[in-house]
Scaffold this active site. Sequence first.
Site, short mmCIF file in Angstrom:
data_model
loop_
_atom_site.label_atom_id
_atom_site.label_comp_id
_atom_site.label_asym_id
_atom_site.label_seq_id
_atom_site.Cartn_x
_atom_site.Cartn_y
_atom_site.Cartn_z
N HIS A 135 -2.65 -7.01 -8.59
CA HIS A 135 -1.84 -8.18 -8.93
C HIS A 135 -2.70 -9.35 -9.41
O HIS A 135 -2.18 -10.29 -9.99
CB HIS A 135 -0.94 -8.58 -7.76
CG HIS A 135 -1.64 -9.26 -6.63
ND1 HIS A 135 -1.99 -8.62 -5.47
CD2 HIS A 135 -2.05 -10.54 -6.46
CE1 HIS A 135 -2.57 -9.46 -4.64
NE2 HIS A 135 -2.63 -10.65 -5.22
N ASP A 165 -2.08 -1.48 -5.22
CA ASP A 165 -2.55 -2.85 -5.46
C ASP A 165 -4.07 -2.91 -5.52
O ASP A 165 -4.69 -3.88 -5.06
CB ASP A 165 -2.02 -3.82 -4.41
CG ASP A 165 -2.15 -5.28 -4.86
OD1 ASP A 165 -2.16 -5.52 -6.07
OD2 ASP A 165 -2.27 -6.16 -3.99
N SER A 259 -7.07 -13.27 -2.49
CA SER A 259 -6.66 -11.91 -2.83
C SER A 259 -7.76 -11.21 -3.61
O SER A 259 -8.30 -11.77 -4.57
CB SER A 259 -5.38 -11.94 -3.67
OG SER A 259 -4.26 -12.26 -2.90
#
Length: 518
Positions: A135, A165, A259
């Site tokens: 992402h 992911d 992230s």
Amino acid sequence: MFDPLKSKARVLAFTAGVFLLGMGGASLLGWTSLSLATPSISEAPQVSEDAVRPAVELSNAFISISEAVTPAVVRIEVERSRTVAGGGTIDPFGLFFEGPQPRQRQEEPPREQIQTSGGSGFLVSPDGYILTNDHVVSGAARIRVYLQDRREYQATLVGTDPTTDVAVIKIDERNLPTLSLGQSGEIRVGEWVLAVGNPGFGGGSALDYTVTAGIVSALGRPLQLIQGELARQEEWAEVAGFAIEDFIQTDAVINPGNSGGPLVDMQGRVVGINSAIASRTGFYQGYGFAIPIDLGRRIMEDLVEYGEVRRAYLGITMEPVSTVDAEYYGLPRPTGVLVQSAVDGGPAAAAGLQQEDVIVSIDDLPVERMGQLQLLIAQRRPGDRVRVRLYRDGEPREFTVRLEQAPIGPRTATAVTPETRTEERLGLEVGPLDEATANRFQYSQPGGVVIRDLAPSGQAARAGMLPGERILSIDRTPVNTVEDVNRLLGAAAPGDVVSFRLGRPDESTRVVNVRIPS
């Protein structure tokens, strides 16, 4: 006879005597010491060294880990193109000339706009391979990577896997710092971990290189975050069921910019890829989640070797086992996964698995939940044979299944094309200052070259250049046409510093110096 000079001398002698006498008395009383002007400050420890030694040692361990890990953690900035509707837009110069309520420009048609976002990643090889989240980089038109020593690179997208992911990008460099990969299957609840990220933007931020500490709060958390996101995308809705969500839960702070960064153990080895937070606001509220590195490593191997993930496939649909299921099927305890169907023609059906089987282990590794089974299968390769232990009608049985490749459409790894024109590398879009553009930016008359747009993460924007400013000269050479800009910037080499003299509608000018990126 009165002598004024002798009288004056006596007065001075008397005054001096009184002063010296007073100083002596003050000294005896301690009035001349610094204690009244400067408080007495002690630097002695309040607690004995022995009493706090374990905490100090833990603190020193955190420091050592942070110093070892952060050089290999990178900041990733991504540009994506999106279409935005037209409408009244803000005149950028209104903020300078008209105060808090800048004037509106005329209505504009829909247009493409560059959207900038970012996250973190970490180097896993000296030649520039970087692990991060899907992402963070999916759909990127341009990816730039920033190292701790302020070096920056344009990155290429090696491959992504939206069902886990996980993504891999690469920069063209050698002898880079790297992180060691641990084994997430060996971590335990209660173990100390550190989450490291580099969420800063704009070539240097107070948020660069954040390190947070916590413990592993839980293992195998199924959040349905990836599955839900895939289900909302037409391109991936059909494979949402292949999403693997067996997250490591930690109370180390993980916020959006972290992230893709590493979750490391007390030896500095990566045990997870920071991925998600459980929050109503989008910011940390108690728990963070990371992708187990055992899965991340397996995905990375496929992405580097094939450019896509070749997922092993068991071919079942399943549900978690409840206490009622355990009682009904005669299980020793309520654990494992309940087979709802074996896909026709799939590997499980071919091996003899059927509805109402309860799978409890794969190759002698226990299966307690659905995500764990998915994780164990995903770490194998198509063509591998696995031993599946299950309960059928209350009796334990064992089957050997030859895994096949999951029917997941590959996500094409679109390599980012290196920019060739210098103005594009600067993130600079220029055009002639014609009559329409002059009206748009509130110039009294047309003529020359104007900055139409800037990439938010480009060098020009970082240096402070603004849309609507005229380019008057480059390196003190006058600019009259777009061709002048192309010629002058084209002569600059990567690493050179180029000087722009810029003009504004109020006829003020300024100088901005920008380094040409590599």
